[in-house]
Enzyme design. Structure first.
Site, PDB file in Angstrom:
ATOM      1  N   GLY A   8      40.486 -14.560 -13.281  1.00 51.57           N
ATOM      2  CA  GLY A   8      39.292 -15.086 -12.602  1.00 51.57           C
ATOM      3  C   GLY A   8      38.772 -14.106 -11.566  1.00 51.57           C
ATOM      4  N   GLY A  11      35.169 -14.291 -10.086  1.00 48.40           N
ATOM      5  CA  GLY A  11      34.751 -15.524  -9.411  1.00 48.40           C
ATOM      6  C   GLY A  11      34.621 -15.360  -7.898  1.00 48.40           C
ATOM      7  N   GLN A  12      34.326 -16.470  -7.233  1.00 51.58           N
ATOM      8  CA  GLN A  12      34.050 -16.413  -5.783  1.00 51.58           C
ATOM      9  C   GLN A  12      35.220 -15.818  -5.008  1.00 51.58           C
ATOM     10  OE1 GLN A  12      34.112 -20.030  -3.522  1.00 51.58           O
ATOM     11  NE2 GLN A  12      32.786 -19.247  -1.904  1.00 51.58           N
ATOM     12  N   TYR A 142      39.030 -32.627 -12.025  1.00 50.46           N
ATOM     13  CA  TYR A 142      39.450 -31.497 -11.196  1.00 50.46           C
ATOM     14  C   TYR A 142      40.715 -31.866 -10.419  1.00 50.46           C
ATOM     15  CZ  TYR A 142      38.917 -27.716  -7.722  1.00 50.46           C
ATOM     16  OH  TYR A 142      39.099 -26.619  -6.931  1.00 50.46           O
ATOM     17  N   LYS A 146      44.494 -30.420 -10.571  1.00 53.27           N
ATOM     18  CA  LYS A 146      45.092 -29.785  -9.383  1.00 53.27           C
ATOM     19  C   LYS A 146      46.457 -30.393  -9.065  1.00 53.27           C
ATOM     20  CE  LYS A 146      42.302 -26.499  -8.676  1.00 53.27           C
ATOM     21  NZ  LYS A 146      42.780 -25.132  -8.887  1.00 53.27           N
ATOM     22  N   ILE A 172      35.479 -22.919   0.322  1.00 53.39           N
ATOM     23  CA  ILE A 172      35.522 -21.527   0.788  1.00 53.39           C
ATOM     24  C   ILE A 172      34.088 -21.014   0.964  1.00 53.39           C
ATOM     25  CG2 ILE A 172      36.318 -19.176   0.292  1.00 53.39           C
ATOM     26  CD1 ILE A 172      38.616 -21.213   0.739  1.00 53.39           C
TER      27      ILE A 172
HETATM   28  C1  AKB Z   1      35.058 -27.380  -5.006  1.00 49.96           C
HETATM   29  O1  AKB Z   1      34.189 -27.822  -4.229  1.00 49.96           O
HETATM   30  O2  AKB Z   1      35.239 -27.768  -6.159  1.00 49.96           O
HETATM   31  C2  AKB Z   1      36.009 -26.327  -4.456  1.00 49.96           C
HETATM   32  C3  AKB Z   1      37.227 -26.964  -3.870  1.00 49.96           C
HETATM   33  C4  AKB Z   1      37.207 -27.529  -2.538  1.00 49.96           C
HETATM   34  O3  AKB Z   1      38.226 -26.995  -4.529  1.00 49.96           O
HETATM   35  N1  AKB Z   1      35.335 -25.520  -3.491  1.00 49.96           N
END
Ligand code: AKB
Length: 321
Positions: A8, A11-12, A142, A146, A172
């Protein structure tokens, strides 16, 4: 001396982490791994770049073997809003991708850094001063990936001795590469729009607090944790780390100190708002502070000042201070 692979890398976080690792360990010792997203010329030209699709275990293994990699910073992942729109793909990239990286790491004895997120929490988690060890019942794909990722990393450490480490990153904020499809992206967009157009329409509702961090601190967290004395780490994966917590109107007020004409209105996106409301208002990161000396450098005023300075130069706007 380390040989590092960053997945990655375009990516950011990956784009800045790769360059910072190259500065630290030498350009040739850090392989930038990317999939479809085109890496910047700087990333491609300053050291090795390889196409690595982490959902293809053979591709991961090939690069690890070829470059004799001993440390993997595994950053390839879908962010929260995009994961909600494409849950099957999110599972594939965030879970199968991590599994492949861990399997290769087990086989080739690599250390692995994997970021978790404030997304690993849910509505039943205490939202204020969220503890390190607490209820984790997220209601987003998500979040599911995680939490599963945190557990998988713990499992690979305990069962196979893989040196897995990780932090729960908040939103971030950075000025090099835009984030793609996250819930906290507004805190980056606001700076670009304030500098370019002096106004911003925010997709997160007034009063919604979330943890945030400036990129230099995010990089520092990854370095400090990976260099920490393993004997002192009781948690290893998924350390709460934060640097500031604010709601949209608070960052807007900070921006206004530098750009007095700036105004902000709201057009709330219900999907991202629901995600934001399921995340902590602010986390307790005292365990990271205790176990490996975590401490951030940037608070909201310091981050905003630097963002506006750097972006004004980058976007070549001279009247913002
Ligand atoms: C998102 O907003 O999905 C990410 C995070 C906080 O994991 N920046």
């Amino acid at each position: 001396m380390k040989k590092i692979l960053v997945t990655g890398s375009a990516g950011q976080i990956g784009s800045e982490l790769t360059m910072a690792l190259r500065e630290r360990y030498g350009n040739d010792r850090v392989v930038a791994g990317g999939r479809k997203t085109k890496p910047s010329a700087k990333l491609r030209e300053s050291g090795p770049f390889e196409i690595v699709d982490c959902t293809d275990i053979k591709a991961v293994e090939k690069v690890v073997k070829r470059y004799e990699i001993d440390t993997i910073y595994h950053l390839a992942a879908l962010l929260s809003a995009v994961a909600e729109a494409r849950p099957q793909l999110a599972w594939d990239v965030n879970i199968n991708g991590l599994y492949n990286v861990l399997e290769v790491a087990r086989e080739y004895k690599c250390a692995v850094f994997t970021p978790s997120s404030i997304g690993a929490f849910g509505l039943s988690t205490p939202q204020d001063n969220t503890p390190q060890d607490t209820i984790q019942r997220p209601n987003t794909m998500y979040g599911v990936t995680k939490v599963a990722g945190e557990l998988l990393c713990d499992y690979y450490y305990k069962r196979f001795g893989v040196d897995t480490r990780g932090v729960r990153y908040p939103g971030i904020i950075s000025n090099v590469t835009l984030p793609g499809g996250g819930t906290t992206d507004y805190a980056v967009e606001i700076f670009y729009e304030a500098i370019k157009h002096k106004k911003y329409t925010c997709f997160i509702k007034e009063g919604t607090k979330m943890d945030m961090m400036y990129m230099p601190d995010a990089l520092k967290a990854a370095f400090d944790l990976m260099e920490a004395d393993p004997g002192k780490l009781k948690h290893r994966n998924a350390f709460n780390v934060t640097a500031m917590s604010f709601a949209p109107e608070e960052i807007a007020a900070e921006v206004k100190k530098h750009i007095p004409e700036f105004t902000m209105d709201y057009k709330v996106d219900p999907v991202r708002q629901a995600i934001a409301e399921s995340w902590p208002n602010y986390m307790d990161d005292s365990v990271a502070r205790r176990e490996w000396g975590w401490h951030p450098e940037y608070d909201l005023p310091a981050m905003s000042k630097d963002m506006i300075k750097v972006l004004s130069e980058k976007l070549q706007v001279s009247d913002a201070v």
